[in-house]
Design a protein around this motif. Structure first.
Motif, PDB file in Angstrom:
ATOM      1  N   THR A   1     -60.599   5.831  32.862  1.00 52.78           N
ATOM      2  CA  THR A   1     -60.461   5.479  34.576  1.00 52.78           C
ATOM      3  C   THR A   1     -61.587   6.920  35.116  1.00 52.78           C
ATOM      4  OG1 THR A   1     -58.748   6.526  34.978  1.00 52.78           O
ATOM      5  CG2 THR A   1     -58.475   4.379  34.754  1.00 52.78           C
ATOM      6  N   SER A   2     -62.228   6.391  35.178  1.00 58.44           N
ATOM      7  CA  SER A   2     -63.307   7.810  35.586  1.00 58.44           C
ATOM      8  C   SER A   2     -62.640   7.869  37.330  1.00 58.44           C
ATOM      9  CB  SER A   2     -64.661   7.227  35.648  1.00 58.44           C
ATOM     10  OG  SER A   2     -65.120   6.727  34.103  1.00 58.44           O
ATOM     11  N   ARG A   3     -62.675   8.676  37.804  1.00 60.15           N
ATOM     12  CA  ARG A   3     -63.309   9.851  39.050  1.00 60.15           C
ATOM     13  C   ARG A   3     -63.548  10.879  39.334  1.00 60.15           C
ATOM     14  NH1 ARG A   3     -56.668   9.972  38.127  1.00 60.15           N
ATOM     15  NH2 ARG A   3     -57.262   8.074  36.502  1.00 60.15           N
ATOM     16  N   MET A   4     -63.980  11.452  40.613  1.00 62.18           N
ATOM     17  CA  MET A   4     -64.478  12.015  40.526  1.00 62.18           C
ATOM     18  C   MET A   4     -64.195  13.081  42.435  1.00 62.18           C
ATOM     19  SD  MET A   4     -67.956  12.899  42.601  1.00 62.18           S
ATOM     20  CE  MET A   4     -67.641  12.091  44.246  1.00 62.18           C
ATOM     21  N   TRP A   5     -63.882  14.801  41.873  1.00 63.44           N
ATOM     22  CA  TRP A   5     -62.951  15.067  42.893  1.00 63.44           C
ATOM     23  C   TRP A   5     -64.410  15.818  44.158  1.00 63.44           C
ATOM     24  CZ3 TRP A   5     -60.589  14.252  38.841  1.00 63.44           C
ATOM     25  CH2 TRP A   5     -59.258  13.665  38.678  1.00 63.44           C
ATOM     26  N   ILE A   6     -64.476  16.871  45.142  1.00 66.02           N
ATOM     27  CA  ILE A   6     -65.183  17.459  45.882  1.00 66.02           C
ATOM     28  C   ILE A   6     -63.878  18.535  46.201  1.00 66.02           C
ATOM     29  CG2 ILE A   6     -66.575  17.626  47.270  1.00 66.02           C
ATOM     30  CD1 ILE A   6     -67.960  15.868  45.218  1.00 66.02           C
ATOM     31  N   VAL A   7     -64.221  19.767  46.188  1.00 66.07           N
ATOM     32  CA  VAL A   7     -63.243  20.524  46.703  1.00 66.07           C
ATOM     33  C   VAL A   7     -64.019  21.422  47.453  1.00 66.07           C
ATOM     34  CG1 VAL A   7     -61.622  22.212  45.986  1.00 66.07           C
ATOM     35  CG2 VAL A   7     -62.093  20.275  43.840  1.00 66.07           C
ATOM     36  N   GLY A   8     -63.220  22.191  48.507  1.00 62.91           N
ATOM     37  CA  GLY A   8     -64.296  23.140  49.345  1.00 62.91           C
ATOM     38  C   GLY A   8     -62.789  23.330  50.110  1.00 62.91           C
ATOM     39  N   ASN A   9     -63.782  24.478  51.403  1.00 65.65           N
ATOM     40  CA  ASN A   9     -62.068  25.397  51.587  1.00 65.65           C
ATOM     41  C   ASN A   9     -62.143  24.718  53.103  1.00 65.65           C
ATOM     42  OD1 ASN A   9     -64.359  26.256  52.988  1.00 65.65           O
ATOM     43  ND2 ASN A   9     -64.298  28.063  52.019  1.00 65.65           N
ATOM     44  N   ASP A  10     -62.523  23.423  53.650  1.00 65.17           N
ATOM     45  CA  ASP A  10     -63.081  22.854  54.634  1.00 65.17           C
ATOM     46  C   ASP A  10     -61.674  21.795  55.062  1.00 65.17           C
ATOM     47  OD1 ASP A  10     -64.018  21.095  53.196  1.00 65.17           O
ATOM     48  OD2 ASP A  10     -65.072  21.352  54.793  1.00 65.17           O
ATOM     49  N   SER A  11     -61.170  21.351  53.622  1.00 62.32           N
ATOM     50  CA  SER A  11     -60.395  19.950  53.920  1.00 62.32           C
ATOM     51  C   SER A  11     -59.662  20.025  52.657  1.00 62.32           C
ATOM     52  CB  SER A  11     -60.766  18.812  54.330  1.00 62.32           C
ATOM     53  OG  SER A  11     -62.188  18.289  53.035  1.00 62.32           O
ATOM     54  N   ALA A  12     -58.962  19.353  52.130  1.00 63.89           N
ATOM     55  CA  ALA A  12     -58.446  18.685  50.834  1.00 63.89           C
ATOM     56  C   ALA A  12     -58.630  17.899  49.779  1.00 63.89           C
ATOM     57  CB  ALA A  12     -56.272  18.148  50.571  1.00 63.89           C
ATOM     58  N   PRO A  13     -58.906  18.474  48.802  1.00 65.82           N
ATOM     59  CA  PRO A  13     -59.898  17.238  48.111  1.00 65.82           C
ATOM     60  C   PRO A  13     -59.655  16.055  48.073  1.00 65.82           C
ATOM     61  CG  PRO A  13     -58.671  19.373  46.326  1.00 65.82           C
ATOM     62  CD  PRO A  13     -58.083  19.152  48.038  1.00 65.82           C
ATOM     63  N   ARG A  14     -60.737  15.191  48.144  1.00 64.31           N
ATOM     64  CA  ARG A  14     -60.684  14.154  48.125  1.00 64.31           C
ATOM     65  C   ARG A  14     -61.374  13.431  47.052  1.00 64.31           C
ATOM     66  NH1 ARG A  14     -65.398  11.324  52.109  1.00 64.31           N
ATOM     67  NH2 ARG A  14     -66.119  10.867  49.640  1.00 64.31           N
ATOM     68  N   GLU A  15     -60.391  12.233  46.548  1.00 61.14           N
ATOM     69  CA  GLU A  15     -60.703  11.637  44.998  1.00 61.14           C
ATOM     70  C   GLU A  15     -61.386  10.536  45.319  1.00 61.14           C
ATOM     71  OE1 GLU A  15     -57.997   9.711  41.736  1.00 61.14           O
ATOM     72  OE2 GLU A  15     -57.169  11.243  43.170  1.00 61.14           O
ATOM     73  N   THR A  16     -62.349  10.278  43.941  1.00 60.58           N
ATOM     74  CA  THR A  16     -63.485   8.371  44.700  1.00 60.58           C
ATOM     75  C   THR A  16     -62.794   8.693  43.149  1.00 60.58           C
ATOM     76  OG1 THR A  16     -64.355   9.880  46.065  1.00 60.58           O
ATOM     77  CG2 THR A  16     -65.512   7.745  44.805  1.00 60.58           C
ATOM     78  N   LYS A  17     -62.282   6.758  43.179  1.00 56.87           N
ATOM     79  CA  LYS A  17     -62.132   6.373  42.086  1.00 56.87           C
ATOM     80  C   LYS A  17     -64.173   5.721  41.434  1.00 56.87           C
ATOM     81  CE  LYS A  17     -57.079   5.370  42.137  1.00 56.87           C
ATOM     82  NZ  LYS A  17     -56.403   4.579  41.776  1.00 56.87           N
ATOM     83  N   LEU A  18     -64.272   5.678  40.192  1.00 55.45           N
ATOM     84  CA  LEU A  18     -65.514   4.454  39.901  1.00 55.45           C
ATOM     85  C   LEU A  18     -65.492   4.329  38.511  1.00 55.45           C
ATOM     86  CD1 LEU A  18     -67.375   8.621  39.840  1.00 55.45           C
ATOM     87  CD2 LEU A  18     -67.221   7.577  41.624  1.00 55.45           C
ATOM     88  N   ASP A  19     -66.663   3.059  38.937  1.00 60.53           N
ATOM     89  CA  ASP A  19     -66.352   2.630  37.713  1.00 60.53           C
ATOM     90  C   ASP A  19     -67.208   2.172  36.286  1.00 60.53           C
ATOM     91  OD1 ASP A  19     -68.990   1.824  39.554  1.00 60.53           O
ATOM     92  OD2 ASP A  19     -68.801  -0.696  39.470  1.00 60.53           O
ATOM     93  N   LEU A  20     -68.363   3.322  36.660  1.00 62.00           N
ATOM     94  CA  LEU A  20     -68.506   3.946  35.666  1.00 62.00           C
ATOM     95  C   LEU A  20     -68.805   5.406  36.109  1.00 62.00           C
ATOM     96  CD1 LEU A  20     -72.350   1.469  36.260  1.00 62.00           C
ATOM     97  CD2 LEU A  20     -70.516   1.780  34.396  1.00 62.00           C
ATOM     98  N   PRO A  21     -68.929   5.876  34.295  1.00 65.47           N
ATOM     99  CA  PRO A  21     -68.303   7.539  33.971  1.00 65.47           C
ATOM    100  C   PRO A  21     -69.773   8.394  34.888  1.00 65.47           C
ATOM    101  CG  PRO A  21     -69.575   6.575  32.423  1.00 65.47           C
ATOM    102  CD  PRO A  21     -69.369   5.219  32.624  1.00 65.47           C
ATOM    103  N   LEU A  22     -69.389   9.226  36.099  1.00 67.64           N
ATOM    104  CA  LEU A  22     -70.688  10.051  35.612  1.00 67.64           C
ATOM    105  C   LEU A  22     -70.935  11.118  34.604  1.00 67.64           C
ATOM    106  CD1 LEU A  22     -69.459  12.327  38.911  1.00 67.64           C
ATOM    107  CD2 LEU A  22     -71.206  10.671  38.588  1.00 67.64           C
ATOM    108  N   GLN A  23     -72.516  10.855  34.759  1.00 68.42           N
ATOM    109  CA  GLN A  23     -73.132  11.715  33.862  1.00 68.42           C
ATOM    110  C   GLN A  23     -73.754  13.565  34.225  1.00 68.42           C
ATOM    111  OE1 GLN A  23     -76.507   9.287  32.962  1.00 68.42           O
ATOM    112  NE2 GLN A  23     -75.458   8.540  31.410  1.00 68.42           N
TER     113      GLN A  23
END
Length: 201
Positions: free
Chosen positions: A30-52
């Motif tokens: 179940t591929s997914r991605m998070w973007i982490v910064g100091n301005d907000s909580a990490p946002r999770e994105t579910k992906l249908d294909l894996p990031l390379q």
């Protein structure tokens, strides 16, 4: 604390982005991605294909390097759908992405394993899409991620040649040959002067 699946740690990737944020991605079932910064909580994105490899941020969102395609993930939850860029149809599997680098708010470059660097751009007409607007060829395969050095990219090819490329024009600004191929991506120290020739490095 981010909690991707507990097993298969080798499928977990982490990279610092040019804007200071951190991208974390999981390429498991179940591929997914998070973007982490100091301005907000990490946002999770579910992906249908894996990031390379790591994504890159534009004004409209994040460009995701997926197998055989580049997809723009809007930054907000109500962003307009953007037509993705897909690799030309060919008999063999599309080469893997080695790295993406930002150029400006709408433009980026993407380097693949064959040493081909494409310049992509977000365009809103006739409808929102990612378009290829330029390309450059290293003339050799690339196994390592490119590195950002100011407005240039530094690329170490598998034949031992190291290139500095102006990311706006895709023109080489310097190159030299190592006695043997690099085993790790270049580490850039300073961003002012072009690498030029070997004597400048």
């Amino acid at each position: 604390t981010l909690t991707p699946d507990e097993k298969g740690a080798s499928q977990l990737g982490v990279a610092a982005l040019a804007d200071g944020r951190v991208a974390v991605w999981w390429s498991g079932e179940t591929s997914r991605m998070w973007i982490v910064g100091n301005d907000s909580a990490p946002r999770e994105t579910k992906l249908d294909l894996p990031l390379q490899t790591a994504p890159v941020r534009l004004a409209e969102g994040y460009v995701l390097p997926l197998p055989g395609r580049l997809r723009l993930q809007p930054r907000g939850t109500t962003g307009t759908a953007v037509q993705e860029w897909t690799a030309p149809v060919q008999a063999s599997e599309a080469p893997a992405w080695r790295g993406l680098l930002p150029v400006d708010d709408t433009t980026f470059v993407a380097l693949d394993a064959t040493g081909r660097m494409m310049q992509g751009r977000y365009q809103s007409n006739p409808k929102p899409h990612l378009a290829e607007v330029g390309k450059w060829e290293a003339g050799a395969a690339v196994d390592l991620a490119p590195q950002l050095a100011g407005d240039q990219g530094v690329i170490a090819a598998s034949n031992g040649t190291v290139f500095a490329i102006d990311l706006s024009s895709l023109e080489p600004t310097g190159q030299f040959s190592l006695p043997r191929p690099a085993s790790r991506s270049p580490v850039v120290a300073g961003t002012g002067k072009s690498p030029g020739t070997r004597s400048d490095w």
